[in-house]
Motif scaffolding. Sequence first.
Motif, mmCIF file in Angstrom:
data_model
loop_
_atom_site.group_PDB
_atom_site.id
_atom_site.type_symbol
_atom_site.label_atom_id
_atom_site.label_comp_id
_atom_site.label_asym_id
_atom_site.label_seq_id
_atom_site.Cartn_x
_atom_site.Cartn_y
_atom_site.Cartn_z
ATOM 1 N N ALA A 1 0.998 -1.195 -0.049
ATOM 2 C CA ALA A 1 0.096 -0.166 0.088
ATOM 3 C C ALA A 1 1.043 1.326 0.134
ATOM 4 O O ALA A 1 0.614 2.103 -0.653
ATOM 5 C CB ALA A 1 -0.892 -0.066 0.986
ATOM 6 N N GLU A 2 1.880 1.173 0.687
ATOM 7 C CA GLU A 2 2.680 2.305 1.002
ATOM 8 C C GLU A 2 3.544 2.814 -0.495
ATOM 9 O O GLU A 2 3.680 3.774 -0.987
ATOM 10 C CB GLU A 2 3.806 2.272 2.199
ATOM 11 N N LYS A 3 4.021 1.433 -1.247
ATOM 12 C CA LYS A 3 4.764 1.650 -2.146
ATOM 13 C C LYS A 3 3.745 2.267 -3.502
ATOM 14 O O LYS A 3 4.081 3.052 -4.241
ATOM 15 C CB LYS A 3 5.313 0.209 -2.771
ATOM 16 N N LYS A 4 2.203 1.832 -3.340
ATOM 17 C CA LYS A 4 1.633 2.042 -4.353
ATOM 18 C C LYS A 4 1.246 3.721 -4.077
ATOM 19 O O LYS A 4 1.307 4.594 -5.290
ATOM 20 C CB LYS A 4 0.160 1.473 -4.464
ATOM 21 N N ALA A 5 1.145 4.203 -2.992
ATOM 22 C CA ALA A 5 0.887 5.540 -2.554
ATOM 23 C C ALA A 5 2.091 6.395 -2.884
ATOM 24 O O ALA A 5 1.816 7.277 -3.740
ATOM 25 C CB ALA A 5 0.543 5.855 -1.075
ATOM 26 N N MET A 6 3.409 5.638 -2.943
ATOM 27 C CA MET A 6 4.408 6.621 -3.302
ATOM 28 C C MET A 6 4.752 6.612 -4.693
ATOM 29 O O MET A 6 5.245 7.513 -5.444
ATOM 30 C CB MET A 6 5.701 5.900 -2.633
ATOM 31 N N GLU A 7 4.210 5.603 -5.448
ATOM 32 C CA GLU A 7 4.258 5.530 -6.922
ATOM 33 C C GLU A 7 3.348 6.767 -7.425
ATOM 34 O O GLU A 7 3.710 7.722 -8.376
ATOM 35 C CB GLU A 7 3.863 4.205 -7.408
ATOM 36 N N VAL A 8 2.256 6.880 -6.830
ATOM 37 C CA VAL A 8 1.289 7.889 -7.370
ATOM 38 C C VAL A 8 1.925 9.422 -6.861
ATOM 39 O O VAL A 8 1.973 10.369 -7.652
ATOM 40 C CB VAL A 8 -0.202 7.747 -6.737
ATOM 41 N N TYR A 9 2.439 9.549 -5.558
ATOM 42 C CA TYR A 9 3.019 10.679 -5.129
ATOM 43 C C TYR A 9 4.028 11.543 -6.014
ATOM 44 O O TYR A 9 4.138 12.448 -6.428
ATOM 45 C CB TYR A 9 3.436 10.429 -3.910
ATOM 46 N N ASN A 10 4.898 10.268 -6.364
ATOM 47 C CA ASN A 10 6.071 10.583 -7.121
ATOM 48 C C ASN A 10 5.881 11.006 -8.675
ATOM 49 O O ASN A 10 6.595 11.411 -9.445
ATOM 50 C CB ASN A 10 7.197 9.487 -7.165
ATOM 51 N N LEU A 11 4.611 10.311 -9.153
ATOM 52 C CA LEU A 11 4.160 10.782 -10.599
ATOM 53 C C LEU A 11 3.949 12.271 -10.838
ATOM 54 O O LEU A 11 4.361 12.880 -11.697
ATOM 55 C CB LEU A 11 2.777 9.998 -10.791
ATOM 56 N N PHE A 12 3.599 13.003 -9.569
ATOM 57 C CA PHE A 12 3.239 14.335 -9.711
ATOM 58 C C PHE A 12 4.418 15.206 -8.999
ATOM 59 O O PHE A 12 4.340 16.348 -9.428
ATOM 60 C CB PHE A 12 1.894 14.656 -8.809
ATOM 61 N N PHE A 13 5.135 14.888 -7.731
ATOM 62 C CA PHE A 13 5.888 15.539 -7.145
ATOM 63 C C PHE A 13 7.213 16.222 -8.037
ATOM 64 O O PHE A 13 7.764 15.612 -8.587
ATOM 65 C CB PHE A 13 6.381 14.785 -6.161
ATOM 66 N N GLY A 14 6.960 17.524 -7.863
ATOM 67 C CA GLY A 14 8.069 18.114 -8.633
ATOM 68 C C GLY A 14 7.985 18.086 -9.975
ATOM 69 O O GLY A 14 9.253 18.579 -10.592
#
Length: 129
Positions: free
Chosen positions: A72-85
Amino acid sequence: MLLSGIREYLKTQIDCPQYYLNKMGGSQDKSITIYNAPGQVPHIAIGGLENTTYTTKSISFLIHWGKNSDEAEKKAMEVYNLFFGQSNFTIGDKKIIQCKMRSSEPIYLGTDSEGIIEYIIDTTIYYER
């Protein structure tokens, strides 16, 4: 910019069995729901709307992702990193100027009534008018 356009972009970038807009539906153990979120006051340049080159869209992603905390945390980070910066890309016919995250990482919400782990990600997308 519509949530449906953001969903279509996400489908090309993130593997997910089910996407929802503004309301989680069904009983999927793994899904991403995209919500309209309260945003900023609309930006209008001095000189009026005809001189305003960008606008914003504030959204939230609800990552509803199984009972395995690591997955779950890995999937959340995947979505986060798609947009971050990120900047200078397109979603549908909109040129994205910049994405500003409203937290330093996905926010853990706990589990739902079925024990499914949930994270929320809030961002504001700046895009050309």
